[in-house]
Design a protein around this motif. Structure first.
Motif, PDB file in Angstrom:
ATOM      1  N   SER A 196       0.802  -1.225   0.000  1.00 37.78           N
ATOM      2  CA  SER A 196       0.000   0.000   0.000  1.00 37.78           C
ATOM      3  C   SER A 196       0.832   1.271   0.000  1.00 37.78           C
ATOM      4  CB  SER A 196      -0.934   0.004   1.226  1.00 37.78           C
ATOM      5  OG  SER A 196      -0.178  -0.087   2.429  1.00 37.78           O
ATOM      6  N   ASN A 197       2.156   1.166  -0.194  1.00 39.93           N
ATOM      7  CA  ASN A 197       3.009   2.344  -0.167  1.00 39.93           C
ATOM      8  C   ASN A 197       3.925   2.431  -1.388  1.00 39.93           C
ATOM      9  OD1 ASN A 197       2.380   3.592   2.498  1.00 39.93           O
ATOM     10  ND2 ASN A 197       3.121   1.631   3.265  1.00 39.93           N
ATOM     11  N   PRO A 198       3.378   2.527  -2.595  1.00 40.78           N
ATOM     12  CA  PRO A 198       4.248   2.666  -3.766  1.00 40.78           C
ATOM     13  C   PRO A 198       5.106   3.915  -3.708  1.00 40.78           C
ATOM     14  CG  PRO A 198       1.953   3.127  -4.346  1.00 40.78           C
ATOM     15  CD  PRO A 198       1.951   2.528  -2.974  1.00 40.78           C
ATOM     16  N   GLY A 199       4.707   4.884  -2.907  1.00 42.99           N
ATOM     17  CA  GLY A 199       5.504   6.095  -2.747  1.00 42.99           C
ATOM     18  C   GLY A 199       6.878   5.817  -2.169  1.00 42.99           C
ATOM     19  N   ASP A 200       7.039   4.689  -1.468  1.00 38.99           N
ATOM     20  CA  ASP A 200       8.356   4.322  -0.943  1.00 38.99           C
ATOM     21  C   ASP A 200       9.358   4.172  -2.081  1.00 38.99           C
ATOM     22  OD1 ASP A 200       7.129   4.246   1.515  1.00 38.99           O
ATOM     23  OD2 ASP A 200       7.350   2.094   1.824  1.00 38.99           O
ATOM     24  N   LEU A 201       8.936   3.543  -3.174  1.00 40.97           N
ATOM     25  CA  LEU A 201       9.811   3.350  -4.324  1.00 40.97           C
ATOM     26  C   LEU A 201       9.975   4.642  -5.116  1.00 40.97           C
ATOM     27  CD1 LEU A 201       8.759   0.378  -3.628  1.00 40.97           C
ATOM     28  CD2 LEU A 201       9.348  -0.155  -5.986  1.00 40.97           C
ATOM     29  N   LEU A 202       8.867   5.349  -5.300  1.00 40.14           N
ATOM     30  CA  LEU A 202       8.903   6.571  -6.103  1.00 40.14           C
ATOM     31  C   LEU A 202       9.848   7.614  -5.502  1.00 40.14           C
ATOM     32  CD1 LEU A 202       5.088   6.822  -6.869  1.00 40.14           C
ATOM     33  CD2 LEU A 202       6.890   6.196  -8.484  1.00 40.14           C
ATOM     34  N   ALA A 203       9.912   7.673  -4.176  1.00 40.10           N
ATOM     35  CA  ALA A 203      10.796   8.628  -3.517  1.00 40.10           C
ATOM     36  C   ALA A 203      12.262   8.324  -3.794  1.00 40.10           C
ATOM     37  CB  ALA A 203      10.540   8.629  -2.011  1.00 40.10           C
ATOM     38  N   LEU A 204      12.548   7.074  -4.124  1.00 37.60           N
ATOM     39  CA  LEU A 204      13.921   6.659  -4.430  1.00 37.60           C
ATOM     40  C   LEU A 204      14.230   6.768  -5.918  1.00 37.60           C
ATOM     41  CD1 LEU A 204      14.084   3.489  -2.149  1.00 37.60           C
ATOM     42  CD2 LEU A 204      15.122   5.725  -1.703  1.00 37.60           C
ATOM     43  N   LYS A 235      17.505  13.911   3.950  1.00 44.37           N
ATOM     44  CA  LYS A 235      18.185  15.174   4.251  1.00 44.37           C
ATOM     45  C   LYS A 235      17.337  16.354   3.781  1.00 44.37           C
ATOM     46  CE  LYS A 235      22.437  17.759   3.251  1.00 44.37           C
ATOM     47  NZ  LYS A 235      23.738  17.746   2.525  1.00 44.37           N
ATOM     48  N   ASP A 236      16.824  16.255   2.558  1.00 42.79           N
ATOM     49  CA  ASP A 236      15.974  17.333   2.020  1.00 42.79           C
ATOM     50  C   ASP A 236      14.676  17.451   2.810  1.00 42.79           C
ATOM     51  OD1 ASP A 236      17.910  17.731   0.104  1.00 42.79           O
ATOM     52  OD2 ASP A 236      16.840  16.644  -1.481  1.00 42.79           O
ATOM     53  N   TYR A 237      14.123  16.310   3.194  1.00 45.26           N
ATOM     54  CA  TYR A 237      12.866  16.313   3.952  1.00 45.26           C
ATOM     55  C   TYR A 237      13.054  16.998   5.308  1.00 45.26           C
ATOM     56  CZ  TYR A 237       8.892  14.540   6.643  1.00 45.26           C
ATOM     57  OH  TYR A 237       7.783  14.434   7.440  1.00 45.26           O
ATOM     58  N   GLN A 238      14.153  16.690   5.988  1.00 48.86           N
ATOM     59  CA  GLN A 238      14.391  17.301   7.295  1.00 48.86           C
ATOM     60  C   GLN A 238      14.549  18.813   7.167  1.00 48.86           C
ATOM     61  OE1 GLN A 238      14.186  15.778  10.384  1.00 48.86           O
ATOM     62  NE2 GLN A 238      14.169  17.945  10.965  1.00 48.86           N
ATOM     63  N   ASP A 250      12.186  21.551   9.037  1.00 47.75           N
ATOM     64  CA  ASP A 250      12.717  22.667   9.836  1.00 47.75           C
ATOM     65  C   ASP A 250      12.140  24.003   9.377  1.00 47.75           C
ATOM     66  OD1 ASP A 250      14.245  20.809  11.199  1.00 47.75           O
ATOM     67  OD2 ASP A 250      16.077  21.207  10.064  1.00 47.75           O
ATOM     68  N   ALA A 251      11.991  24.165   8.059  1.00 50.29           N
ATOM     69  CA  ALA A 251      11.461  25.423   7.524  1.00 50.29           C
ATOM     70  C   ALA A 251      10.001  25.612   7.905  1.00 50.29           C
ATOM     71  CB  ALA A 251      11.617  25.448   6.007  1.00 50.29           C
ATOM     72  N   ILE A 268       6.410  10.388  -0.292  1.00 54.09           N
ATOM     73  CA  ILE A 268       5.794  11.388  -1.177  1.00 54.09           C
ATOM     74  C   ILE A 268       4.655  12.093  -0.446  1.00 54.09           C
ATOM     75  CG2 ILE A 268       4.669  11.797  -3.388  1.00 54.09           C
ATOM     76  CD1 ILE A 268       7.536  10.810  -3.648  1.00 54.09           C
ATOM     77  N   THR A 269       3.827  11.324   0.263  1.00 51.46           N
ATOM     78  CA  THR A 269       2.728  11.921   1.024  1.00 51.46           C
ATOM     79  C   THR A 269       3.257  12.833   2.120  1.00 51.46           C
ATOM     80  OG1 THR A 269       1.288  10.028   0.596  1.00 51.46           O
ATOM     81  CG2 THR A 269       0.698  11.437   2.446  1.00 51.46           C
ATOM     82  N   LEU A 270       4.268  12.385   2.849  1.00 51.30           N
ATOM     83  CA  LEU A 270       4.823  13.196   3.928  1.00 51.30           C
ATOM     84  C   LEU A 270       5.344  14.532   3.405  1.00 51.30           C
ATOM     85  CD1 LEU A 270       6.782  10.537   6.038  1.00 51.30           C
ATOM     86  CD2 LEU A 270       4.489  11.457   6.435  1.00 51.30           C
ATOM     87  N   ASP A 271       5.995  14.499   2.258  1.00 45.98           N
ATOM     88  CA  ASP A 271       6.530  15.724   1.666  1.00 45.98           C
ATOM     89  C   ASP A 271       5.412  16.677   1.255  1.00 45.98           C
ATOM     90  OD1 ASP A 271       8.945  17.164   0.383  1.00 45.98           O
ATOM     91  OD2 ASP A 271       7.545  16.974  -1.295  1.00 45.98           O
TER      92      ASP A 271
END
Length: 334
Positions: free
Chosen positions: A84-92, A189-192, A196-197, A317-320
């Motif tokens: 249920s998380n294809p976004g795991d692959l897409l983020a990579l 790294k980009d997500y963190q 922060d922003a 992807i959803t988290l971003d």
């Protein structure tokens, strides 16, 4: 108060499970890290002929989440993802050739990224997977009986059982499997930096609390230790409202509630997760028209924020994209 645990459901009720529970199981400190749970080695035998060496070098052995040693392509060309998380692959930066999109395809926050991915059905169709001709299948689903059937089609690696790991551990395991550790490092790294922003933009004061209320069909759910709250509490610095903290302390991902007890759970800020289904809309309208709803301080003071329930998933992807939504909401409040 009745609570809902993760339940095995037929297809007609799968969306209910995905929205509420696809965001993962509670963390378990005894769970091996991806590096400990997954190792690989070359499969070339010293006495092999040059042709055999070349062929063997194209594969490697991988020990998956179920402790199964699987011989997989060193560089897979066609991946099918069951979970249920294809976004795991897409983020990579990996677009699978096929994935379980029948239910979640229209429910995730990134439908624009699913173009070109073959829907293998949910439950998966062996015929549809065969038509894709994968050389690797990645399995992250609750129904373990599917592993054996899939293994007869192509090498099948189990990375979890529908939410076994929290997001980062899950994604890093897949990155290790597919040789994308650098991509995973860069993404987090980009997500963190983005977290922060947004956190700086929110500029929360001490003691500001939050509650996530999911309206789904005719029912109301208070989210506990998973879903949207992972971002609110784990990343952005909101504190759980008192009632929500009790749900978290009980290690519940969510509880179902009645209208009458809702005020006991609402904090300084109320995040309302909803969708456009006719039953959900009717339920939401009835709630918001009630005197009980209008008497809640967060409602009276304009601190209710509506989000689509698709933001209750926890893939990268959803988290971003959730951060963008929250930043936009609070920018409009400033």
């Amino acid at each position: 108060m009745p609570s809902l645990k993760k339940i095995v459901l037929p297809l007609t009720l799968l969306l209910f499970t995905l929205i509420l529970a696809s965001c993962g199981q509670p963390d378990n400190s005894s769970t091996p890290t991806p590096s400990a749970a997954a190792t690989s080695q070359a499969t070339v035998a010293p006495e092999a002929s040059p042709a055999a060496v070349k062929e063997a070098a194209a594969t490697r052995k991988y020990t998956d989440y179920k402790k199964r040693e699987v011989e997989i392509p060193a560089t897979p060309k066609k991946i099918v993802y069951v979970g249920s998380n294809p976004g795991d692959l897409l983020a990579l930066g990996i677009k699978p050739a096929g994935a379980s999109l029948s239910v979640i395809g229209t429910q995730v926050a990134y439908p624009d990224l699913l173009e070109g991915i073959e829907d293998i059905g949910y439950p998966f169709s062996a015929e549809k997977i065969l038509a894709v001709s994968p050389d690797l299948i990645i399995f992250d689903d609750w129904d373990e009986t599917g592993i054996e059937a899939l293994s007869k089609i192509a090498p099948t690696v189990v990375v979890g059982l529908d939410g076994t790991f929290p997001t980062e551990e899950r994604v890093r395991q897949i990155a290790d499997l597919l040789g994308r550790t650098a991509a995973a490092d860069q993404w987090f790294k980009d997500y963190q930096a983005k977290v922060d922003a947004v956190k700086k933009q929110l500029n929360l004061k001490e003691g500001e609390t939050a509650t996530s209320l999911l309206v789904l069909g005719q029912d109301l759910y208070i989210m506990g230790n998973k879903g949207l709250n992972e971002t609110l509490f784990g990343r952005l610095g909101f504190k759980p409202a008192e009632g929500v903290q009790k749900v978290i302390t009980a290690d519940e991902r969510f509880v179902t509630i009645s209208d009458e007890v809702l005020p006991q759970y609402v904090g300084t800020h109320l995040f309302l997760l909803t969708d456009t289904g006719s039953k959900t809309v009717a339920r939401q309208n009835a709630l918001m028209d009630s005197g009980l709803w209008k008497a809640i301080p967060a409602v009276k003071e304009g601190r209710v924020y509506t989000l689509d329930s698709k933001y209750n998933f926890d893939d990268p992807i959803t988290l971003d994209r959730l951060l963008d939504e929250i930043a936009g909401i609070f920018k409009g409040k400033q």
